[in-house]
Design a protein around this motif. Structure first.
Motif, PDB file in Angstrom:
ATOM      1  N   ILE A 195     -24.506  27.841  65.203  1.00 38.36           N
ATOM      2  CA  ILE A 195     -23.171  27.312  64.918  1.00 38.36           C
ATOM      3  C   ILE A 195     -23.184  25.808  64.637  1.00 38.36           C
ATOM      4  CG2 ILE A 195     -22.230  29.098  66.443  1.00 38.36           C
ATOM      5  CD1 ILE A 195     -21.140  26.626  68.082  1.00 38.36           C
ATOM      6  N   ILE A 196     -24.379  25.184  64.720  1.00 41.30           N
ATOM      7  CA  ILE A 196     -24.474  23.747  64.444  1.00 41.30           C
ATOM      8  C   ILE A 196     -24.556  23.548  62.934  1.00 41.30           C
ATOM      9  CG2 ILE A 196     -25.685  21.576  64.918  1.00 41.30           C
ATOM     10  CD1 ILE A 196     -24.606  22.748  67.427  1.00 41.30           C
ATOM     11  N   SER A 238     -21.689  18.983  62.853  1.00 36.29           N
ATOM     12  CA  SER A 238     -22.481  17.786  63.137  1.00 36.29           C
ATOM     13  C   SER A 238     -21.740  16.527  62.704  1.00 36.29           C
ATOM     14  CB  SER A 238     -23.833  17.852  62.424  1.00 36.29           C
ATOM     15  OG  SER A 238     -24.551  19.005  62.808  1.00 36.29           O
ATOM     16  N   ALA A 239     -21.101  16.598  61.543  1.00 30.58           N
ATOM     17  CA  ALA A 239     -20.351  15.440  61.035  1.00 30.58           C
ATOM     18  C   ALA A 239     -19.191  15.099  61.963  1.00 30.58           C
ATOM     19  CB  ALA A 239     -19.834  15.742  59.626  1.00 30.58           C
ATOM     20  N   HIS A 282     -24.863  13.917  72.103  1.00 38.39           N
ATOM     21  CA  HIS A 282     -25.794  14.813  72.787  1.00 38.39           C
ATOM     22  C   HIS A 282     -25.243  16.231  72.737  1.00 38.39           C
ATOM     23  CE1 HIS A 282     -26.371  17.179  76.554  1.00 38.39           C
ATOM     24  NE2 HIS A 282     -27.638  17.018  76.217  1.00 38.39           N
ATOM     25  N   VAL A 283     -26.127  17.182  72.534  1.00 40.65           N
ATOM     26  CA  VAL A 283     -25.757  18.601  72.608  1.00 40.65           C
ATOM     27  C   VAL A 283     -26.825  19.347  73.389  1.00 40.65           C
ATOM     28  CG1 VAL A 283     -25.598  20.741  71.271  1.00 40.65           C
ATOM     29  CG2 VAL A 283     -24.316  18.751  70.536  1.00 40.65           C
ATOM     30  N   LEU A 332     -27.744  17.311  63.246  1.00 36.65           N
ATOM     31  CA  LEU A 332     -27.207  16.383  64.235  1.00 36.65           C
ATOM     32  C   LEU A 332     -27.799  14.987  64.089  1.00 36.65           C
ATOM     33  CD1 LEU A 332     -27.287  18.804  67.293  1.00 36.65           C
ATOM     34  CD2 LEU A 332     -25.226  17.926  66.193  1.00 36.65           C
ATOM     35  N   ARG A 333     -29.093  14.923  63.813  1.00 33.88           N
ATOM     36  CA  ARG A 333     -29.776  13.624  63.747  1.00 33.88           C
ATOM     37  C   ARG A 333     -29.687  12.971  62.365  1.00 33.88           C
ATOM     38  NH1 ARG A 333     -35.068  15.089  67.589  1.00 33.88           N
ATOM     39  NH2 ARG A 333     -33.971  14.704  69.576  1.00 33.88           N
ATOM     40  N   LYS A 334     -29.137  13.694  61.403  1.00 36.17           N
ATOM     41  CA  LYS A 334     -28.956  13.114  60.075  1.00 36.17           C
ATOM     42  C   LYS A 334     -27.987  11.942  60.133  1.00 36.17           C
ATOM     43  CE  LYS A 334     -26.647  15.650  57.161  1.00 36.17           C
ATOM     44  NZ  LYS A 334     -26.344  16.698  56.166  1.00 36.17           N
ATOM     45  N   TYR A 335     -27.018  12.032  61.041  1.00 39.00           N
ATOM     46  CA  TYR A 335     -25.997  10.991  61.162  1.00 39.00           C
ATOM     47  C   TYR A 335     -26.370   9.939  62.209  1.00 39.00           C
ATOM     48  CZ  TYR A 335     -23.262  14.460  58.632  1.00 39.00           C
ATOM     49  OH  TYR A 335     -22.816  15.371  57.699  1.00 39.00           O
TER      50      TYR A 335
END
Length: 434
Positions: free
Chosen positions: A236-237, A242-243, A254-255, A286-289
């Protein structure tokens, strides 16, 4: 003089939230305490867990100990273990056994004796309320807000869906917003959204977790609070989710991911809905941002059929992804599950050895992640004082020992700090107030 009731909680964040809500129901008529285990209370409410055999063992041990310390105290067992094996708990010394449905009306059962847990409560209850507390559990700094209950997955190793319900119940968006507003008015700085399986939020009322989080972000963006999410599944991420998590400053960077394994073979045997590539994609999203976005996860070793190749895949993945923390478990056969009947069960001593190996690699992964954030400026929410430092967590869920020198620091406040070094045993970091 009021009688004393002690709440002792095992297992998940949902249990902590529900224990607090039960305590609030009883507080007008009883003296409420938490985690008192010395036999000094008149009534003990044990909110139990059944996720592993070790969790069940701790419940049994506590019941025996309490009965030995005070044979006149009344023990009320509730929660997942109370549905899984109510007869055993009753035989051990629990005077009243309630399930996850009955705990919602605990005040009705205080003076009863016997077993009342309903194993199939979701089949004949059209609608039942989610227990939402008004305060943090045991006067802690963070407050847990349950927004979903139930799970419709069919993982081969898990029986929690039978104990928490096979029907999804969600707290409507408006009620979630109102609860957050209420907590902010009371001065609470950290609110943790929790549930049996948060990814299914809104399945019952045509809402979605993404929509809810986006609305929370917009509504409270200017508030000095922190919103944390307990656990999500990798599938579901999405990039959109994520954005959202990275767009609003109130969301923790954190997730916690419920991963369980990295080997596609084992994930398929577990009947999970994702593979290793999807796990990596979720973390990349998640880490793209924010490259420092931290990941914690659950991992199981010793699942039936796990071989050296599967272990290698898991160990390599832990190292590559620089996970902040791994909640590691040995596979524990759960009666009535598909996995308990599988061939190629791993011997106990071998599971123990594999767990030890994984923990060493997880420690190295944690150290590598923490080394990468030294020198970062972060915001710490203080929780309690430890001699000459304050302990707290930042927005990446990194534990801090905050050195404050002349600056006055109080519990439950945000402070801008700079990370200076790793703390002892690489469990967290040392930082200085800016």
């Amino acid at each position: 003089m009021k009688r004393k009731v002690s709440f002792i909680t095992f297992g998940c964040k949902m249990n902590q939230a529900e224990s607090q809500a039960m305590a609030e129901k009883l507080s007008p008529h009883f003296d409420i305490v938490f985690e008192e285990k010395m036999g000094e209370s008149d009534i003990y409410v044990l909110n139990t867990c059944a996720v592993t055999s070790e969790a069940e063992r701790k419940v049994r041990q506590t019941i025996r100990r309490l009965k030995k310390l005070n044979e006149n105290s009344k023990i009320i067992a509730t929660g997942c273990y109370s549905i899984s094996d109510p007869e055993e708990l009753n035989k051990l010394g629990a005077d009243v056994v309630l399930g996850n449905f009955e705990k919602k009306q605990i005040d009705r059962f205080l003076y009863e004796e016997g077993i009342y847990s309903d194993k199939h409560f979701w089949l004949h209850n059209e609608k039942y309320d989610i227990l939402v507390p008004n305060e943090p559990y045991d006067n802690r700094t963070r407050v847990f807000l349950p927004i979903e209950e139930g799970c419709i997955n069919s993982c081969t190793f898990c029986k929690i869906r039978f104990l928490r319900g096979l029907k999804i119940v969600s707290l409507p968006k408006e009620e979630v917003i109102k609860s957050i507003e209420k907590f902010i008015e009371k001065g609470y700085k950290e609110i943790v959204l929790t549930g049996t399986n948060l990814g299914y939020y809104g399945v019952d009322n045509s809402e979605t977790l993404e929509e809810l989080l986006n609305q929370i972000g917009k509504r409270f963006a200017d508030k000095e609070i922190r919103i944390r999410i307990t656990s999500l599944y990798p599938e579901i991420i999405t990039d959109n989710l994520s954005a959202i998590l990275n767009a609003y400053p109130i969301f923790e960077r954190h997730v916690h991911l419920s991963i369980q394994h990295f080997s596609d073979k084992i994930l398929e045997t577990m009947n999970r809905k994702y593979n290793r590539k999807m796990i990596y994609t979720a973390i990349e999203n998640l880490r793209k941002y924010d490259s420092k976005f931290s990941i914690t996860c659950d991992l199981i070793v010793g699942f039936p059929g796990e071989d050296e190749k599967d272990l290698g895949i898991m160990f390599d993945s832990i190292e590559e992804l620089k996970l902040l923390k791994v909640h590691s478990f040995r596979y524990s056969p759960r009666e009535g599950t598909v996995a308990a009947k599988m061939k190629n069960q791993i011997p106990g001593n071998e599971k123990k050895s594999r767990l030890s190996q994984m923990n060493k690699i997880a420690d190295l992964s944690r150290k590598n992640y923490l080394n990468g954030v030294i020198g970062s400026r972060v915001k710490v929410l203080t929780e309690n004082r430890l001699k000459d430092v304050f302990f707290g967590y930042d927005e990446y869920y990194i534990p801090h020992n905050v050195q404050f020198h002349e600056k006055k620091i109080e519990k439950g406040q945000f402070f801008n700090t700079m990370i200076s070094s790793l703390s002892k045993e690489n469990k967290g970091v040392v930082s200085n107030v800016l």
